[in-house]
Scaffold this motif. Structure first.
Motif, PDB file in Angstrom:
ATOM      1  N   ASP A  96      29.776  44.093  42.395  1.00  0.00           N
ATOM      2  CA  ASP A  96      28.549  44.818  42.078  1.00  0.00           C
ATOM      3  C   ASP A  96      28.773  45.759  40.886  1.00  0.00           C
ATOM      4  OD1 ASP A  96      25.855  45.326  42.789  1.00  0.00           O
ATOM      5  OD2 ASP A  96      26.462  47.236  43.652  1.00  0.00           O
ATOM      6  N   LEU A  97      29.888  46.474  40.919  1.00  0.00           N
ATOM      7  CA  LEU A  97      30.172  47.430  39.844  1.00  0.00           C
ATOM      8  C   LEU A  97      30.584  46.718  38.571  1.00  0.00           C
ATOM      9  CD1 LEU A  97      31.882  50.080  42.101  1.00  0.00           C
ATOM     10  CD2 LEU A  97      29.828  50.476  40.699  1.00  0.00           C
ATOM     11  N   HIS A  99      29.603  43.940  37.433  1.00  0.00           N
ATOM     12  CA  HIS A  99      28.413  43.422  36.736  1.00  0.00           C
ATOM     13  C   HIS A  99      27.414  44.522  36.375  1.00  0.00           C
ATOM     14  CE1 HIS A  99      29.751  39.339  36.798  1.00  0.00           C
ATOM     15  NE2 HIS A  99      30.199  39.555  38.017  1.00  0.00           N
ATOM     16  N   TYR A 100      27.612  45.716  36.950  1.00  0.00           N
ATOM     17  CA  TYR A 100      26.797  46.873  36.529  1.00  0.00           C
ATOM     18  C   TYR A 100      27.096  47.210  35.069  1.00  0.00           C
ATOM     19  CZ  TYR A 100      24.239  51.276  37.355  1.00  0.00           C
ATOM     20  OH  TYR A 100      23.324  52.297  37.343  1.00  0.00           O
ATOM     21  N   GLU A 102      26.811  45.360  32.654  1.00  0.00           N
ATOM     22  CA  GLU A 102      25.748  44.830  31.803  1.00  0.00           C
ATOM     23  C   GLU A 102      24.439  45.606  31.936  1.00  0.00           C
ATOM     24  OE1 GLU A 102      26.973  43.605  29.156  1.00  0.00           O
ATOM     25  OE2 GLU A 102      25.245  42.279  28.921  1.00  0.00           O
ATOM     26  N   THR A 103      24.276  46.349  33.027  1.00  0.00           N
ATOM     27  CA  THR A 103      23.094  47.221  33.126  1.00  0.00           C
ATOM     28  C   THR A 103      23.232  48.352  32.103  1.00  0.00           C
ATOM     29  OG1 THR A 103      22.736  46.617  35.420  1.00  0.00           O
ATOM     30  CG2 THR A 103      21.723  48.656  34.700  1.00  0.00           C
ATOM     31  N   LEU A 104      24.443  48.872  31.983  1.00  0.00           N
ATOM     32  CA  LEU A 104      24.691  49.820  30.878  1.00  0.00           C
ATOM     33  C   LEU A 104      24.535  49.099  29.543  1.00  0.00           C
ATOM     34  CD1 LEU A 104      26.519  51.412  33.148  1.00  0.00           C
ATOM     35  CD2 LEU A 104      27.717  52.247  31.175  1.00  0.00           C
ATOM     36  N   VAL A 139      21.018  55.195  34.398  1.00  0.00           N
ATOM     37  CA  VAL A 139      22.017  54.205  34.815  1.00  0.00           C
ATOM     38  C   VAL A 139      23.388  54.884  34.996  1.00  0.00           C
ATOM     39  CG1 VAL A 139      23.288  52.199  33.952  1.00  0.00           C
ATOM     40  CG2 VAL A 139      20.797  52.215  33.856  1.00  0.00           C
ATOM     41  N   ARG A 142      23.948  56.797  38.417  1.00  0.00           N
ATOM     42  CA  ARG A 142      24.503  56.108  39.599  1.00  0.00           C
ATOM     43  C   ARG A 142      26.022  56.279  39.641  1.00  0.00           C
ATOM     44  NH1 ARG A 142      25.610  49.668  40.769  1.00  0.00           N
ATOM     45  NH2 ARG A 142      26.546  50.046  42.803  1.00  0.00           N
ATOM     46  N   LEU A 143      26.641  56.233  38.479  1.00  0.00           N
ATOM     47  CA  LEU A 143      28.104  56.348  38.428  1.00  0.00           C
ATOM     48  C   LEU A 143      28.531  57.787  38.686  1.00  0.00           C
ATOM     49  CD1 LEU A 143      28.707  53.965  35.399  1.00  0.00           C
ATOM     50  CD2 LEU A 143      28.890  53.435  37.837  1.00  0.00           C
ATOM     51  N   VAL A 166      32.743  48.182  33.109  1.00  0.00           N
ATOM     52  CA  VAL A 166      31.869  49.357  33.003  1.00  0.00           C
ATOM     53  C   VAL A 166      32.384  50.323  31.932  1.00  0.00           C
ATOM     54  CG1 VAL A 166      31.159  51.447  34.273  1.00  0.00           C
ATOM     55  CG2 VAL A 166      30.972  49.206  35.360  1.00  0.00           C
TER      56      VAL A 166
END
Ligand SMILES: N[C@@H](CCC(=O)N[C@@H](CS)C(=O)NCC(=O)O)C(=O)O
Length: 221
Positions: A96-97, A99-100, A102-104, A139, A142-143, A166
């Motif tokens: 999950d993290l 691939h997060y 790519e949200t960043l 975004v 969340r981190l 990330v």
């Protein structure tokens, strides 16, 4: 493994370069200028039809997506401990993290396009730039929350390939968002960028960079 990484300094291919260094794998590096259209050459388009970096050749096969490449290489070098096995308790959080990243990445790419690629002020939309900046900060929030329990890296068990995926975005983020309100993210960034393998993924002295300003301010409307 025979590995060739196709890379542009400071682009998402930095994730792969950084991970290769963390894993201590030998590789050949082909560096492209981000701005001079070399990613649009026929020979590069034959490798990556969308003309993006990274592209990586591994034993004659090609991968084009940085998150998948990072995941794959961590799995191939399982003994280095940077992946998390399918049955491990942290597997869900790890994927999950990872691939997060790519949200960043999507917001960083949009901001890079708006501030740098669209070099004439009339080409830009300050509204869109402001929105992307706010979305990037959210975004990162969340981190901030995740790291607030005092852990050093994204997973409680320690450094993993998710930190590389990330971490590229975390390294880049302060060019667009001030980290004052995100102290845990700022401390995490400081830990990441002091890793020797990270330093090896940075452009060499004098190389042409994508990011030449310390901070890219959203223009006033
Ligand atoms: N999701 C892809 C994105 C790859 C990507 O868009 N890379 C950018 C650099 S960060 C690129 O090559 N841009 C060149 C272009 O769009 O012409 C990945 O993470 O590998």
């Amino acid at each position: 493994m025979k590995i060739t990484l196709h890379h542009a300094h400071e682009a998402r291919s930095m994730r792969v370069l950084w991970l290769l260094e963390e894993l201590g794998l030998p590789y050949e590096l082909q560096v492209y200028d981000f701005f001079d259209k070399s990613l649009r050459s026929d020979s590069y388009l034959a490798l990556h039809p969308a003309g993006r970096v990274p592209a990586v050749e591994i034993d004659g096969q090609v991968m084009l997506e940085s998150g998948a490449i990072v995941e794959y290489l961590a799995e191939r070098c399982a003994d280095m401990g940077l992946g998390r096995a399918p049955q491990s308790d942290e597997r869900m959080a790890y994927l999950d993290l990872l691939h997060y990243g790519e949200t960043l990445g999507q917001h960083l790419a949009n901001l890079t396009q708006a501030h740098i690629v669209l070099y004439e002020p009339w080409m830009r939309s300050p509204t869109q730039m402001g929105l992307e900046t706010k979305r990037l900060a959210k975004v990162l929030g969340r981190l901030e929350q995740l790291l607030s329990d005092g852990r050093d890296y994204l997973l409680a068990s320690g450094f993993s390939a998710a930190d590389v995926a990330v971490g590229y975005g975390i390294w880049l983020a302060p060019r667009f968002v001030h980290l004052d309100a995100l102290p845990h993210v700022a401390a995490y960034r400081a830990r990441l960028i002091t890793r020797p393998a990270f330093a090896k993924a940075l452009p060499p002295e004098g190389a042409r960079r994508i990011y030449t300003q310390a901070f890219y301010e959203v223009p006033n409307v």
